[in-house]
Design a protein around this motif. Structure first.
Motif, PDB file in Angstrom:
ATOM      1  N   SER A   1       6.133   2.813   6.943  1.00 35.12           N
ATOM      2  CA  SER A   1       7.331   1.963   6.666  1.00 35.12           C
ATOM      3  C   SER A   1       7.478   1.227   5.643  1.00 35.12           C
ATOM      4  O   SER A   1       8.437   0.479   5.156  1.00 35.12           O
ATOM      5  N   PHE A   2       6.231   0.948   4.716  1.00 38.18           N
ATOM      6  CA  PHE A   2       6.370   0.318   3.415  1.00 38.18           C
ATOM      7  C   PHE A   2       5.307   1.107   2.625  1.00 38.18           C
ATOM      8  O   PHE A   2       3.889   1.134   3.057  1.00 38.18           O
ATOM      9  N   VAL A   3       5.437   1.524   1.535  1.00 39.23           N
ATOM     10  CA  VAL A   3       4.481   2.174   0.520  1.00 39.23           C
ATOM     11  C   VAL A   3       3.876   0.934  -0.155  1.00 39.23           C
ATOM     12  O   VAL A   3       4.300   0.738  -1.298  1.00 39.23           O
ATOM     13  N   THR A   4       2.702   0.697   0.386  1.00 38.59           N
ATOM     14  CA  THR A   4       1.729  -0.302  -0.559  1.00 38.59           C
ATOM     15  C   THR A   4       1.248   0.375  -1.547  1.00 38.59           C
ATOM     16  O   THR A   4       1.085  -0.060  -2.854  1.00 38.59           O
TER      17      THR A   4
ATOM     18  N   PHE B   1       9.966  -7.698  10.911  1.00 33.98           N
ATOM     19  CA  PHE B   1       8.607  -7.266  10.818  1.00 33.98           C
ATOM     20  C   PHE B   1       7.262  -7.842  10.887  1.00 33.98           C
ATOM     21  O   PHE B   1       7.647  -9.323  11.014  1.00 33.98           O
ATOM     22  N   ARG B   2       6.387  -7.500  10.970  1.00 36.46           N
ATOM     23  CA  ARG B   2       5.166  -8.294  11.036  1.00 36.46           C
ATOM     24  C   ARG B   2       4.407  -7.992   9.790  1.00 36.46           C
ATOM     25  O   ARG B   2       4.080  -6.908   9.205  1.00 36.46           O
ATOM     26  N   HIS B   3       4.040  -9.151   9.272  1.00 33.56           N
ATOM     27  CA  HIS B   3       3.472  -9.102   7.865  1.00 33.56           C
ATOM     28  C   HIS B   3       1.810  -9.086   8.061  1.00 33.56           C
ATOM     29  O   HIS B   3       1.198  -9.962   8.714  1.00 33.56           O
ATOM     30  N   PHE B   4       1.097  -8.020   7.512  1.00 30.31           N
ATOM     31  CA  PHE B   4      -0.344  -8.094   7.568  1.00 30.31           C
ATOM     32  C   PHE B   4      -0.980  -8.529   6.176  1.00 30.31           C
ATOM     33  O   PHE B   4      -0.815  -9.810   5.884  1.00 30.31           O
ATOM     34  N   VAL B   5      -1.864  -7.605   5.691  1.00 29.66           N
ATOM     35  CA  VAL B   5      -2.539  -7.935   4.442  1.00 29.66           C
ATOM     36  C   VAL B   5      -2.125  -7.914   3.260  1.00 29.66           C
ATOM     37  O   VAL B   5      -2.268  -8.844   2.219  1.00 29.66           O
ATOM     38  N   GLY B   6      -1.210  -6.911   2.940  1.00 24.44           N
ATOM     39  CA  GLY B   6      -0.545  -6.801   1.771  1.00 24.44           C
ATOM     40  C   GLY B   6      -1.645  -5.813   0.662  1.00 24.44           C
ATOM     41  O   GLY B   6      -2.627  -4.833   1.368  1.00 24.44           O
TER      42      GLY B   6
ATOM     43  N   PRO C   1      11.592  -3.739   7.127  1.00 26.24           N
ATOM     44  CA  PRO C   1      11.318  -4.330   5.827  1.00 26.24           C
ATOM     45  C   PRO C   1      12.414  -5.437   5.769  1.00 26.24           C
ATOM     46  O   PRO C   1      12.379  -6.617   5.351  1.00 26.24           O
ATOM     47  N   LYS C   2      13.609  -4.994   5.925  1.00 29.57           N
ATOM     48  CA  LYS C   2      14.860  -5.784   5.740  1.00 29.57           C
ATOM     49  C   LYS C   2      15.248  -6.300   7.108  1.00 29.57           C
ATOM     50  O   LYS C   2      16.347  -7.102   6.985  1.00 29.57           O
TER      51      LYS C   2
ATOM     52  N   THR D   1       0.883  -3.391   4.293  1.00 23.98           N
ATOM     53  CA  THR D   1       1.656  -4.742   4.206  1.00 23.98           C
ATOM     54  C   THR D   1       2.329  -5.038   5.117  1.00 23.98           C
ATOM     55  O   THR D   1       2.204  -6.081   5.863  1.00 23.98           O
ATOM     56  N   LEU D   2       3.281  -4.194   6.038  1.00 26.15           N
ATOM     57  CA  LEU D   2       3.941  -4.830   7.106  1.00 26.15           C
ATOM     58  C   LEU D   2       4.335  -3.489   8.045  1.00 26.15           C
ATOM     59  O   LEU D   2       4.338  -2.379   7.628  1.00 26.15           O
TER      60      LEU D   2
END
Lengths: 256, 299
Positions: free
Chosen positions: A160-163, A125-130, A121-122, A116-117
């Motif tokens: 950094s983000f649990v997709t 950040f750079r957002h990618f695909v999801g 997250p707060k 995701t990123l």
């Protein structure tokens, strides 16, 4: 003397991935190396594998390399063309997918995946695909196999983000969240990892030829469990390399 | 009764602030001509939804037409990321409710079936769920299974104001066939209050009646039928035409900066009167003819 076939690190990863699949299994794949691995298994030891792509494609036989799941090249000669609800719902959510093959931006000591990123997250950040179907596959497949480049920035103590959930923070946390299954293997271009049955922390299983334990650990941002004796990953055979280069990925898009 | 309309008429039926479900998936069957017309007409504050984010949503978001995107993540496949959507999320100008492909498909399915909510095994334990609980708490809940006592995560049905769907074949009543995989399109249409069909081929109803088992979109759910060739360009329509790799590469490059994308919009959206002008601009019949799908391969 038998001469060692030459192979690229990606070809070795594909072969190691293929080795994890058993004949007759139902495999959900994204694109890239997992597809190469799954087609390789199907053409060698596991001809009765069923391959499914999330958007509704079953057992295609592509003759041209596609740019992604949205490319009709990837759907060619499929046995079924249907939908998310049919594939991810009535097969995966129903509990019939044996193996999910996933990649990502980064994974961690407990096999959680982030697509995701990167960053905070707060904050910035750079957002990618999801997710796409990755979260669904990680949640409902009987086991998942993660294929990822062996780089310190991609292999962290915590993502950094649990997709897509692995074992979350280990031990029984995944089960407490109401999830069965979980990652069984992490395949990089230096090693194959499994997970400790108790703590669910990543554990070194085998090292690819030409690498050392020091190499493997130097390019990781966390300490995996390292058993006293670690075996060497079996290298690809000449026939496996030929299949990848001549039939499965002739344009060398994925197995470079 | 004919529902045939021009693209401009169909787009004009959508008020600013509406929730529009889009049929695209990455770079295939995207509502590109529709998106260009929405931008030309100046429709704003849209909510757009689709299970996998695609080029149609990206262009609308980049042009400032979208306030909220409800999607499962997405990309332009190997051509690149959804730069406009990502920039909007990073800068906080776009509200993004991010799901997974199946969880959003289940929300459409619940809408289509008229269910009050739908249980799902996905999302549990993930940061996707944590984010949704902060951003859209009214869409997430928990219930106990009355049969087993197990606690389940449940999602609220998603009911868009209008679904816009690119198809290969339709009649003037809106009965339509989708060839190839249809990802979330059937559930989108059947959850939505009404549907706009954009079709490559317009056929007499007699053709539909001869193979009615292929009808995925019922005419009685359709408000407008727009017959427009190459309406998904530069994305592909299975068995009709391939994606235009060169143009998508150009788009992926142009969208890397707001300035680059503005230039793209000025040329390909604002710089033409309508879809026919666009088709001339991107190369005309000679160029488009090269994209027409091989009947065996489908691309």
């Amino acid at each position: 003397m038998k001469s060692e076939p030459e192979y690229t690190p990606f070809e070795l990863m594909a072969v190691a991935g293929a080795r994890e699949l058993k004949d007759g299994e139902i495999v959900a794949v994204g694109l890239g190396l997992p597809v190469v691995a799954t087609f390789l298994a199907k053409r060698t030891h596991a001809p009765h594998i069923t391959i499914l792509f999330e958007l509704g494609v079953v057992d295609p036989e592509p003759i041209h390399t596609g740019v992604g799941l949205a490319d009709p090249r990837v759907w060619y000669r499929a046995k079924i063309l249907s939908s998310f609800v049919d594939m991810l719902g009535m097969v995966l959510h129903r509990g019939l997918v044996d193996v999910g093959f996933l990649g990502g931006l980064e994974t961690d000591a407990y096999g959680n995946l982030n697509t995701t990123l990167l960053g905070d997250p707060k904050g910035k950040f750079r957002h990618f695909v999801g997710s796409g179907g990755a979260n669904d596959i990680a949640s409902s497949a009987r086991r998942t196999i993660i294929i990822i480049r062996h780089e310190a920035r991609k292999l962290n103590e915590a993502v950094s983000f649990v997709t897509s959930p692995g074992y979350l923070r280990g031990y029984g946390e995944r089960a407490s969240a109401g999830l069965q299954g979980g990652p069984s293997r992490v395949i990089t271009d230096k090693a194959v990892f499994g997970f400790d049955p108790e703590s669910k922390r990543m554990r070194l299983e085998s090292i690819h030829p030409g690498n050392t334990v020091e190499d493997v650990l130097a390019n990781l941002s966390f300490q995996p469990i390292v058993p006293d004796a670690v075996s060497t990953t079996e290298p690809p055979t000449a026939e496996q390399v030929r299949l990848i280069r001549e039939e499965i990925d002739p344009e060398r898009v994925y197995a470079g | 009764m004919t529902k045939l309309s021009t693209l401009a008429e169909a787009v004009a039926s959508i008020p600013s602030g509406a929730h529009v479900a889009l049929s695209g998936f990455a770079i295939t069957r995207c509502n590109m001509a529709f998106a260009r017309e929405v931008i030309r007409q100046g429709i704003r504050r849209l909510t757009v939804s689709q299970c996998v984010g695609a080029m149609d949503a990206d262009m609308l978001a980049g042009a400032g037409a979208v306030e909220r995107i409800i999607y499962g993540g997405g990309s332009l496949d190997r051509f690149g990321r959804l730069n406009c959507v990502n920039r909007g999320i990073e800068e906080g100008t776009l509200v993004a409710e991010e799901y997974s492909s199946l969880s959003l498909a289940f929300r459409y399915l619940a809408g289509a079936l008229g269910l009050p909510f739908i249980p799902i095994r996905s999302l549990r334990g993930s940061d996707i769920l944590k984010r949704l609980q902060e951003l859209a708490p009214a869409e997430i809940g928990y219930v106990d299974d009355p049969f087993t006592g197990d606690n389940w995560l449940v999602l609220k049905p998603l009911i868009p104001d209008v679904a816009v769907v690119q198809v290969q074949v339709a009649d003037e009543g809106g009965n339509a066939w989708i060839m190839g995989p249809r990802w979330d399109n059937e559930e989108q249409v059947k959850a939505s209050k009404r549907t706009i069909v954009i079709t490559e081929h317009l056929v007499p109803t007699e053709v539909i009646r001869r193979e009615p088992e292929r009808t995925l979109i019922p005419g009685f759910r359709v408000s407008h039928v727009v017959h427009l060739p190459f309406a998904a360009h530069p994305t592909s329509v299975y068995r009709a035409y391939d994606y235009d790799a060169e143009h998508i590469r150009h788009y992926a490059e142009a969208t890397k900066t707001p300035e680059g994308f503005q230039k793209y919009l000025d040329k390909y959206v604002y710089g033409v009167q309508d879809h026919w002008g666009y088709l001339e601009l991107v190369g005309g019949l000679k160029h488009l003819n090269n994209l027409i799908a091989d009947p065996i391969l489908g691309y």
